[in-house]
Design a protein around this motif. Structure first.
Motif, PDB file in Angstrom:
ATOM      1  N   ASP A  87       0.832  -1.214   0.000  1.00 47.24           N
ATOM      2  CA  ASP A  87       0.000   0.000   0.000  1.00 47.24           C
ATOM      3  C   ASP A  87       0.862   1.257   0.000  1.00 47.24           C
ATOM      4  O   ASP A  87       0.566   2.234  -0.707  1.00 47.24           O
ATOM      5  N   LYS A  90       2.241   1.875  -3.447  1.00 50.95           N
ATOM      6  CA  LYS A  90       1.241   2.448  -4.356  1.00 50.95           C
ATOM      7  C   LYS A  90       1.040   3.931  -4.064  1.00 50.95           C
ATOM      8  O   LYS A  90       0.936   4.756  -4.989  1.00 50.95           O
ATOM      9  N   LYS A 201     -17.715   2.106   3.404  1.00 49.72           N
ATOM     10  CA  LYS A 201     -18.207   2.375   2.053  1.00 49.72           C
ATOM     11  C   LYS A 201     -19.341   3.398   2.067  1.00 49.72           C
ATOM     12  O   LYS A 201     -19.398   4.303   1.229  1.00 49.72           O
ATOM     13  N   GLU A 204     -17.774   6.765   2.756  1.00 45.11           N
ATOM     14  CA  GLU A 204     -17.177   7.351   1.555  1.00 45.11           C
ATOM     15  C   GLU A 204     -18.246   7.911   0.624  1.00 45.11           C
ATOM     16  O   GLU A 204     -18.081   9.001   0.044  1.00 45.11           O
ATOM     17  N   ALA A 219      -9.101   9.493  -6.021  1.00 48.60           N
ATOM     18  CA  ALA A 219      -9.059   8.092  -5.594  1.00 48.60           C
ATOM     19  C   ALA A 219      -9.098   7.996  -4.068  1.00 48.60           C
ATOM     20  O   ALA A 219      -8.804   8.953  -3.356  1.00 48.60           O
ATOM     21  N   SER A 220      -9.446   6.795  -3.590  1.00 45.95           N
ATOM     22  CA  SER A 220      -9.525   6.555  -2.146  1.00 45.95           C
ATOM     23  C   SER A 220      -9.149   5.104  -1.865  1.00 45.95           C
ATOM     24  O   SER A 220      -9.136   4.256  -2.759  1.00 45.95           O
ATOM     25  N   LYS A 221      -8.845   4.839  -0.588  1.00 49.12           N
ATOM     26  CA  LYS A 221      -8.537   3.475  -0.156  1.00 49.12           C
ATOM     27  C   LYS A 221      -8.726   3.391   1.359  1.00 49.12           C
ATOM     28  O   LYS A 221      -8.760   4.406   2.065  1.00 49.12           O
ATOM     29  N   VAL A 223      -7.211   2.104   4.913  1.00 47.76           N
ATOM     30  CA  VAL A 223      -5.895   1.853   5.511  1.00 47.76           C
ATOM     31  C   VAL A 223      -6.097   1.329   6.929  1.00 47.76           C
ATOM     32  O   VAL A 223      -6.812   1.956   7.721  1.00 47.76           O
ATOM     33  N   GLN A 230     -10.173   0.484  10.509  1.00 47.65           N
ATOM     34  CA  GLN A 230      -9.583   1.053   9.306  1.00 47.65           C
ATOM     35  C   GLN A 230     -10.025   2.502   9.147  1.00 47.65           C
ATOM     36  O   GLN A 230     -11.060   2.922   9.674  1.00 47.65           O
ATOM     37  N   SER A 233      -8.682   6.921   3.412  1.00 47.71           N
ATOM     38  CA  SER A 233      -7.737   7.886   2.852  1.00 47.71           C
ATOM     39  C   SER A 233      -8.241   8.279   1.462  1.00 47.71           C
ATOM     40  O   SER A 233      -8.255   7.461   0.545  1.00 47.71           O
TER      41      SER A 233
END
Length: 270
Positions: A87, A90, A201, A204, A219-221, A223, A230, A233
């Motif tokens: 991660d 990336k 989700k 977001e 973009a998002s993820k 972490v 979690q 980000s």
């Protein structure tokens, strides 16, 4: 009779007896020495066997230790570390690409602005020195000639003023047609939920519903933080004149059912 008694009291074989006794004891001493030597050899052999046995047991322990499987907890930790490493790689690659793109855009804009400014200066030279030279020449000729030059001087000044105003107006019109550079900023926001039961989700989705002029979501993820929790980000680009970072963080924190806090993880000018 007396002679017989005298013979009986005399020990004729005494020397032979002592010799036999001496040989007997020497024999016993030799047997004892051989027995002691044999006991010493037996003990040394026993010590060697014990040493070999201990060495073999140690080798068996090492073999068992090396052949035993790794515990599941260690494997899970190694997998988690590898995932975090991937991660991070990336994220670094994405930030690197954004920085390179920003640098290229800034270089192109600087070249464009410098080219337009140099063209404007060459097309519209400053006429101030020519306007100042005329009065000096008139003053020099006034000492040698009695001709009235005030009328021609006023005409020349009016003409210079007219030319200067026309050129300034042309420059201002050309400058007004230039595209203005819009200052933008690239952000990465870390949005933390209340607990591990919060649906990230849905959170977001609610955050992306925040829309305004000059705001573009990226973009998002998700972490990992700790204890199975979690964080989200998410990246975005904002126009500095239209969107305030404080306003954006306050709008996200208004989602109190999902959001605990918002932090600015990265901030870059574009």
């Amino acid at each position: 009779m007396a002679t017989t008694l005298a013979a009986d009291r005399f020990w004729v074989d005494k020397a032979n007896f002592h010799n036999a006794e001496r040989q007997y004891y020497e024999f016993l001493n030799k047997e004892g020495t051989a027995a002691n030597s044999q006991c010493t050899l037996v003990s040394e052999i026993a010590k060697a066997r014990e040493h070999i046995k201990n060495s073999l047991e140690k080798m068996d322990g090492i073999t068992t230790l090396t052949s035993s499987p790794v515990s599941g907890e260690v494997l899970d930790r190694v997998a988690a570390i590898e995932k975090d490493n991937a991660d991070l790689r990336k994220l670094v690659e994405s930030l690197k690409s954004v920085c390179l793109e920003t640098q290229n855009r800034i270089t192109a804009l600087e070249k464009k602005v410098n080219t337009e400014l140099s063209g404007a200066v060459s097309a519209n030279p400053i006429p101030a020195p020519a306007a100042k030279a005329a009065p000096v020449k008139v003053a020099a000729e006034e000492d040698d000639d009695d001709v009235d030059l005030f009328g021609s001087e006023e005409e020349e000044d009016d003409e210079a003023v007219r030319i200067r105003e026309e050129r300034l107006a042309a420059y201002a019109a050309k400058k007004s047609k230039k595209p203005q550079i819009i200052a933008k900023s690239s952000l990465i926001l870390d949005v933390k939920p209340w607990d591990d039961e919060t649906d990230l989700k849905v959170m977001e989705t609610e955050i992306r519903k925040i829309e305004t002029d000059g705001l573009l979501w990226g973009a998002s993820k998700f972490v990992p933080v700790a204890f199975g929790i979690q964080k989200l980000s998410i990246s975005c680009v904002v126009e500095d004149d239209k969107v305030s970072i404080d306003w954006l963080t306050e709008e996200i924190e208004k989602l109190e059912d999902y959001v605990q806090s918002v932090d600015v993880a990265a901030f870059n000018k574009i």
